[in-house]
Design an enzyme around this catalytic site. Structure first.
Site, PDB file in Angstrom:
ATOM      1  N   SER A  76       0.851  -1.190   0.000  1.00  0.00           N
ATOM      2  CA  SER A  76       0.000   0.000   0.000  1.00  0.00           C
ATOM      3  C   SER A  76       0.887   1.240   0.000  1.00  0.00           C
ATOM      4  O   SER A  76       2.107   1.142   0.085  1.00  0.00           O
ATOM      5  CB  SER A  76      -0.905   0.001   1.228  1.00  0.00           C
ATOM      6  OG  SER A  76      -0.119   0.227   2.375  1.00  0.00           O
ATOM      7  N   LYS A  77       0.223   2.391  -0.054  1.00  0.00           N
ATOM      8  CA  LYS A  77       0.949   3.660  -0.187  1.00  0.00           C
ATOM      9  C   LYS A  77       2.008   3.867   0.889  1.00  0.00           C
ATOM     10  O   LYS A  77       3.006   4.530   0.647  1.00  0.00           O
ATOM     11  CB  LYS A  77      -0.048   4.818  -0.138  1.00  0.00           C
ATOM     12  CG  LYS A  77      -0.702   5.056  -1.481  1.00  0.00           C
ATOM     13  CD  LYS A  77      -1.623   6.259  -1.421  1.00  0.00           C
ATOM     14  CE  LYS A  77      -2.527   6.268  -2.626  1.00  0.00           C
ATOM     15  NZ  LYS A  77      -3.759   6.986  -2.425  1.00  0.00           N
ATOM     16  N   ARG A  78       1.762   3.309   2.075  1.00  0.00           N
ATOM     17  CA  ARG A  78       2.750   3.575   3.131  1.00  0.00           C
ATOM     18  C   ARG A  78       4.083   2.878   2.856  1.00  0.00           C
ATOM     19  O   ARG A  78       5.101   3.211   3.457  1.00  0.00           O
ATOM     20  CB  ARG A  78       2.189   3.204   4.509  1.00  0.00           C
ATOM     21  CG  ARG A  78       2.026   1.754   4.712  1.00  0.00           C
ATOM     22  CD  ARG A  78       1.291   1.433   6.005  1.00  0.00           C
ATOM     23  NE  ARG A  78       0.911   0.045   5.984  1.00  0.00           N
ATOM     24  CZ  ARG A  78       1.733  -0.943   6.293  1.00  0.00           C
ATOM     25  NH1 ARG A  78       2.973  -0.697   6.665  1.00  0.00           N
ATOM     26  NH2 ARG A  78       1.322  -2.196   6.231  1.00  0.00           N
ATOM     27  N   HIS A  79       4.112   1.902   1.928  1.00  0.00           N
ATOM     28  CA  HIS A  79       5.387   1.259   1.564  1.00  0.00           C
ATOM     29  C   HIS A  79       6.171   2.083   0.548  1.00  0.00           C
ATOM     30  O   HIS A  79       7.372   1.911   0.393  1.00  0.00           O
ATOM     31  CB  HIS A  79       5.146  -0.120   0.952  1.00  0.00           C
ATOM     32  CG  HIS A  79       4.570  -1.110   1.913  1.00  0.00           C
ATOM     33  ND1 HIS A  79       3.262  -1.514   1.872  1.00  0.00           N
ATOM     34  CD2 HIS A  79       5.134  -1.769   2.946  1.00  0.00           C
ATOM     35  CE1 HIS A  79       3.049  -2.395   2.842  1.00  0.00           C
ATOM     36  NE2 HIS A  79       4.163  -2.560   3.507  1.00  0.00           N
TER      37      HIS A  79
END
Ligand code: GLU
Length: 459
Positions: free
Chosen positions: A240-243
């Site tokens: 997801s975006k946090r990666h």
């Protein structure tokens, strides 16, 4: 059966690289077998689907070179056909009308949960006469799913997967407003599009049992299924975006080449011996579903960046020049283009992304401020040396071989090592301490600009 695959994204957001990988696998599989690759935009969820998301999908696929062989099919245009098939099943007794109200279904659900059972529809209208229907309730159409036995799927990646039919309830095919459910629409569309292989993320595996039941009810031959593992982040959670970046267009923005991204996505969870660098042609030749692993693939941004550097060094310099020109603001003039093109063979050796390449080329358009390291190189002796060098270079033809010879002669005459001349010169010309070969930089800048920059710091 001719090989036909499809990518079937829901246009509700960005084109995720997991989706891009699914599209790539479908594309490569169809090409490998001489078949067709199709696109279906699953826009039945009108509230969540947007034209902008569709545009992003089309743009992303085009950028990746995964263009479908037929015009895209928009699922929303097929509602009448979905309803027709549901009514056919109804007429054949393979489906039935259910007159449960929303309240009844909610109560059924609450009771199941309270009793610790999975919330399933209990089949109360399965054998009931529709003439007993309460007034004013528009019915849904439910599949008369088999209750005995099991449903078996021979998945080309996951192997044999099965479920006891008692675990599955009678799913809704057509809602009371005559709109199709997602599971039903997918089956009807895959059948009508003559899809031979459904290759998709393994988050859809459980849907497959229900879809297999719809195929059975219609007496249609089901396609082959291949459920590929999803992409996870380094921590094992779904990517997801946090990666980091997940959207295909974001990778484009960050300066990745489509061939590098495709190469990376291919190698993520698919292997062919030690082969790391695979062109599109090689991938088409080698790809098959047998090489797809069952474990979740882990996204490694560093590895992608490394691969991008490899592909940058293989890319056509003119194309890279175009990319750099597009990224520079304000747009540079034709003279700048010529300088960038002249230095591109050296520039592309030193960059891993187009963003880096653009940063490294910017000095060819205008002199940037000196980096602290470059400023430190330009002490008083260096500035005096540069004054003498400017004079010495005045009569030299500005092409690499002659410049290289002149610099060597100048260094020898000054009793300095070549690097002691080249480093302050590099600082004066580029504002930084690293660049392609100094003679190539001088040649690319041309006599006028190069001598002006040297004189600007010389004393
Ligand atoms: N529309 C689904 C999705 O975006 C894919 C459905 C399928 O491939 O069958 O996840």
């Amino acid at each position: 059966m001719p090989i036909r695959t499809r990518f079937a994204p829901s246009p509700t957001g960005l084109l995720h690289i997991g989706g891009a990988r699914t599209a790539l696998f479908n594309y490569l599989f169809s090409r490998h077998h001489g078949g067709a690759f199709l696109l279906r935009i699953e826009d039945t969820d009108r509230a969540r689907s947007t034209p902008e998301a569709t545009r992003v999908i089309l743009e992303g696929l085009e950028w990746l070179g995964l263009v479908p062989d037929e015009p895209p099919l928009y699922q929303s245009t097929r509602a009448a056909r979905h309803a027709e098939v549901a009514r056919e099943m109804l007429a054949a007794g393979r489906a039935y009308q259910c007159f449960c109200t929303a309240e009844e279904l909610a109560a059924m659900r609450a009771q199941a949960i309270a009793e610790g059972r999975p919330p399933r529809y209990d089949g109360r209208w399965r054998d009931r006469d529709p003439r007993e229907a309460p007034p004013g309730v528009a019915p849904t159409i439910r599949l008369r799913a088999p209750r005995e036995g099991e449903t078996l799927v021979r998945d080309l990646v996951q192997g044999e997967v099965r479920v006891a039919n008692a675990e599955l309830d009678d799913l809704i095919l057509l809602r009371s407003d005559a709109s199709p459910t997602y599971l039903h629409a997918v089956v009807v569309d895959d059948h009508d599009m003559a899809i031979s292989h459904v290759i998709r993320g393994d988050d859809h595996l459980t849907n497959t049992f229900r879809q297999a039941q719809i195929y059975q009810a219609m007496g249609w031959e089901a396609p082959h299924f291949a459920h590929i593992p999803l992409i996870h982040g380094a921590d094992g959670a779904k990517l997801s975006k946090r990666h980091g970046a997940v959207s295909v267009l974001e990778f484009r923005e960050q300066g990745f080449l489509p061939e590098a991204l495709c190469n990376y996505l291919l190698r993520l969870g698919w292997g062919h011996g030690d082969a790391e660098i695979l062109s599109r042609e090689a991938a088409i030749e080698l790809f098959d579903l047998g090489g797809v692993g069952r474990a979740a693939a882990r996204m490694d941004y560093a590895k992608l960046t490394h691969l991008n550097g490899v592909w940058l060094r293989r890319a056509d310099p003119d194309r890279l020049t175009d990319e750099v020109m597009r990224r520079l603001t304000p747009p540079p003039d034709e003279a700048a283009r010529e300088r960038i093109a002249a230095l591109m063979p050296g520039l592309r050796e030193r960059a891993k992304t187009l963003v880096e390449l653009t940063d490294n080329a910017a000095f060819l358009v205008r002199m940037p401020p000196l980096s602290p390291k470059a400023a430190a190189l330009l002490d008083a002796p260096a500035r005096r040396m540069l004054a003498a060098l400017a004079a010495a270079l005045q009569t030299v033809p500005f092409e690499p071989a002659a410049l290289d010879a002149a610099l060597r002669a100048f260094a020898a005459a000054e009793g300095r090592k070549l690097g002691e001349v080249a480093q302050p010169l590099r600082a004066a010309l580029t504002g930084s301490t690293s660049s392609p070969g100094i003679e190539a930089v001088l040649a690319a800048l041309g006599a006028e600009a190069a001598l002006a920059r040297i004189r600007a710091v010389a004393t």
